[in-house]
Motif scaffolding. Structure first.
Motif, PDB file in Angstrom:
ATOM      1  N   GLU A 212      34.133   5.186  63.383  1.00 13.62           N
ATOM      2  CA  GLU A 212      33.146   4.514  62.522  1.00 13.62           C
ATOM      3  C   GLU A 212      33.010   5.238  61.188  1.00 13.62           C
ATOM      4  N   ASP A 347      35.547  -5.185  61.111  1.00 13.81           N
ATOM      5  CA  ASP A 347      34.204  -5.413  61.689  1.00 13.81           C
ATOM      6  C   ASP A 347      33.114  -4.978  60.711  1.00 13.81           C
ATOM      7  N   ASN A 348      33.317  -3.844  60.056  1.00 15.12           N
ATOM      8  CA  ASN A 348      32.314  -3.356  59.101  1.00 15.12           C
ATOM      9  C   ASN A 348      32.225  -4.265  57.877  1.00 15.12           C
ATOM     10  N   ARG A 351      30.357  -7.286  58.980  1.00 11.55           N
ATOM     11  CA  ARG A 351      28.932  -6.977  59.196  1.00 11.55           C
ATOM     12  C   ARG A 351      28.157  -6.920  57.891  1.00 11.55           C
ATOM     13  N   ASP A 352      28.737  -6.285  56.889  1.00 12.49           N
ATOM     14  CA  ASP A 352      28.018  -6.061  55.637  1.00 12.49           C
ATOM     15  C   ASP A 352      28.342  -7.082  54.558  1.00 12.49           C
TER      16      ASP A 352
END
Length: 586
Positions: A212, A347-348, A351-352
């Motif tokens: 992450e 994914d990040n 998400r953002d």
């Protein structure tokens, strides 16, 4: 059900578990009892004409199916195949090479056996294995029954994880020895605690918090980039990242390019796709790349041919490089599995949220030039037009192979539909590879279509006359196995690429004038409605269009061969420019 099976059965069932449905090879007296188990274990046996071709075919099978296998005999057989295995190593094709060897007692006593150097020492039986250590990532000798199953598991695991060939020796007296069936309850991807299970690349997942953290660093670089590029190379597919990289290109909108070896991995219809990044030709945008502040380089394979003599290798300080088992952020290496890390980056971003990168300079795009159709249809075929023009023949799902030389470089001008697969060589460059590889690729294509119940595309090979003569025997294997293949033979009277490098008029660049279209008959084709043979020749665009528009050719079955006559020194402008760089390098 018996609690035990033979060691040979264990080996072949494990290969099936890994995805192998066919075994290529050549019989020899040290592997015959091993071959007895291939078909009973549910695998298809493909007897090739020689071991070199078998290695090429297993490589082609692996590039489509994800793993391939071949069996040879000790000494003469394995050394005949070593060129193909070295190529698989250089270009990251996962092939399991199984070698049948003499009885253990005969080896340990140094018996003077045929196929050995016959010096009467046990070392005679280790020399060839030592050669294979240089071109395989794992080597196992199944001489100990208690460890043999885990040795098999380790070899296959390393083949899959590292996407490179492995080498397994099976002594004749071990073939029918019994091992516990319960071993099948254990996953091959989980290393054993004993020494044989120590994987070079761990199959365990990344540590979540560290992954992450690094993903956030990469996302930060993506968000602040003012002039970015995504550069896709062959390692993208070898490391299983094609889906993630395609999504990254779509989500970010970053300008995206491939190397020659990476061509076909990314959908060429994406609005932000800009062809092969090259300092020559129609997709020359070096000035843009040299001013980039971020290059995401996926799966690089920096050979001189793949990087235009190292002129397209991205600068380290502005690069994020996804390698096989780590990621480089600038000069800092992070030991993380690239596929999982890239998925975390996606994914990040999801998400953002991210605003796709646009607009950016009007970089060259890969597209068909209408002028290639506005020609005298009765004029002779030329390379500069052919490779672009033939693109209209391709469909989604096709497997396209371009042989080393004018075909491979010419193929860089092709415009590929979404869902096509291109097989070429940009590292090993062993001429003759693609004909045998096409046999393996089309068999893998057949197996995939059968297992998924979905329609498959076609297998289409482009090969020069010189290369065709190297491995032509595999036409007989294609016919015997009733494989559906289209072959375009570029007949330019010899080794054109060698003529262009040196000796344009030298006799050593000539080849015999074969009657190429007679080859199906010679290699066993019959008047068989279940397996039709189509042959034709073309010297002009009108003749070529007449052939490619025929339903029996473009939509038919069987073996279809077209001989294309071209001038003996004709090549694309890209080839001339590339060879100009080569001579400067020399």
């Amino acid at each position: 059900m018996s609690t035990q099976i033979t060691l040979a059965e264990y080996l072949f069932y494990r290969l099936r578990d890994a995805g192998v449905l066919a075994v290529h090879g050549v019989p020899g007296d040290y592997n015959l009892t091993l071959l007895d188990h291939v078909v009973p274990c549910g695998l298809e046996w493909v007897g090739n004409c020689n071991e070199l071709n078998a290695g090429y075919a297993a490589d082609g099978y692996a590039r489509i199916k994800g793993i391939g296998a071949l069996i040879t005999t000790f000494g003469v057989g394995e050394l005949s195949a070593i060129n193909a295995i070295a190529g698989a190593y250089a270009e990251m094709a996962p092939v399991v090479h199984i070698v049948g060897t003499p009885d253990r007692k005969l080896q340990s006593s140094g018996t003077r056996l045929h196929h050995s150097l016959c010096r009467g020492t046990p070392r005679d039986f280790e020399l060839f294995a030592e050669m294979y250590e240089k071109v395989t990532v794992a080597q196992e000798n199944l001489i100990n029954l208690s460890t043999a199953p885990m040795q098999i598991d380790r070899a296959i695991r390393e083949c899959v994880v590292q996407s490179r060939p492995v080498y397994i020796r099976v002594p004749m007296d071990m073939v029918n020895e019994m091992v516990p069936r319960t071993r099948f309850n254990r996953s091959m991807m989980v290393p054993d605690t004993l020494c044989y299970g120590a994987a070079t690349l761990s199959p365990h997942p990344n540590e979540p918090l560290f992954e992450e953290e690094i993903a956030d660093q990469i996302v930060h670089r993506i968000r602040k980039a003012k002039q970015p590029l995504i550069l896709v190379d062959a390692g993208t597919s070898r490391f299983g990242m094609s889906e993630q990289v395609h999504e990254l290109a779509k989500v970010t909108g970053f300008p995206t390019a491939t190397t020659p070896f990476g061509k076909g991995i990314i959908d060429e219809g994406l609005p932000n796709f800009h062809g092969i990044y090259a300092p020559i030709g129609k997709t020359n945008y070096v000035s843009y790349v040299e001013a980039c502040d971020l290059i995401i380089n996926i799966g690089p394979m920096h050979s001189n041919v793949n990087t235009y003599y190292f002129t397209t290798v991205p600068k380290e300080d502005i690069s994020i490089v996804f390698e096989q088992n780590h990621v480089m952020i600038g000069s800092c290496a992070q030991n993380l599995k690239p596929k999982s890390l890239l998925q975390q980056v996606l994914d990040n971003l999801a998400r953002d949220g991210i605003t796709p990168f646009a607009p950016y300079p009007d970089l060259p795009r890969i597209a068909l030039n209408p002028k290639i159709f506005d020609i005298d249809r009765d004029s002779e075929l030329t390379q500069d037009v052919f490779w672009s023009r033939i693109s209209t023949f391709f469909r989604s799902g096709d497997i396209i192979l371009t042989e080393t030389g004018t075909s491979s470089v010419g193929g860089r001008d092709m415009v590929l539909p979404k869902g096509t697969t291109l097989i070429n060589s940009s590292v090993w460059l062993s001429i003759g590879y693609t004909l045998a590889a096409a046999q393996g690729a089309v068999l893998a294509q057949r197996h995939l279509a059968t297992s998924t119940s979905s329609p498959s595309g076609r297998t289409i090979l482009f090969e020069g006359d010189g290369s065709f003569q190297m491995t032509v025997q595999e036409i007989s294997t294609i016919i015997r196995k009733k494989l559906d293949v289209i072959i375009f033979i570029v007949n330019n009277n010899g080794y054109t690429i060698e003529r262009l490098i040196h000796g344009p008029e030298q006799h050593y660049n000539d080849v015999a004038a074969w009657k190429y279209l007679d080859s199906p008959s010679y290699f066993g084709a019959n008047c068989d409605t279940e397996y039709p043979i189509f042959t034709a020749s073309a010297k002009t665009w009108r003749e070529l269009d007449s052939i490619t528009n025929q339903t029996t050719f473009k939509d038919g079955r069987g073996l279809r061969i077209v001989e294309l006559t071209m001038e003996y020194k004709d090549c694309t402008q890209n080839m001339k420019d590339l060879l100009g760089m080569y001579t400067k390098e020399e």
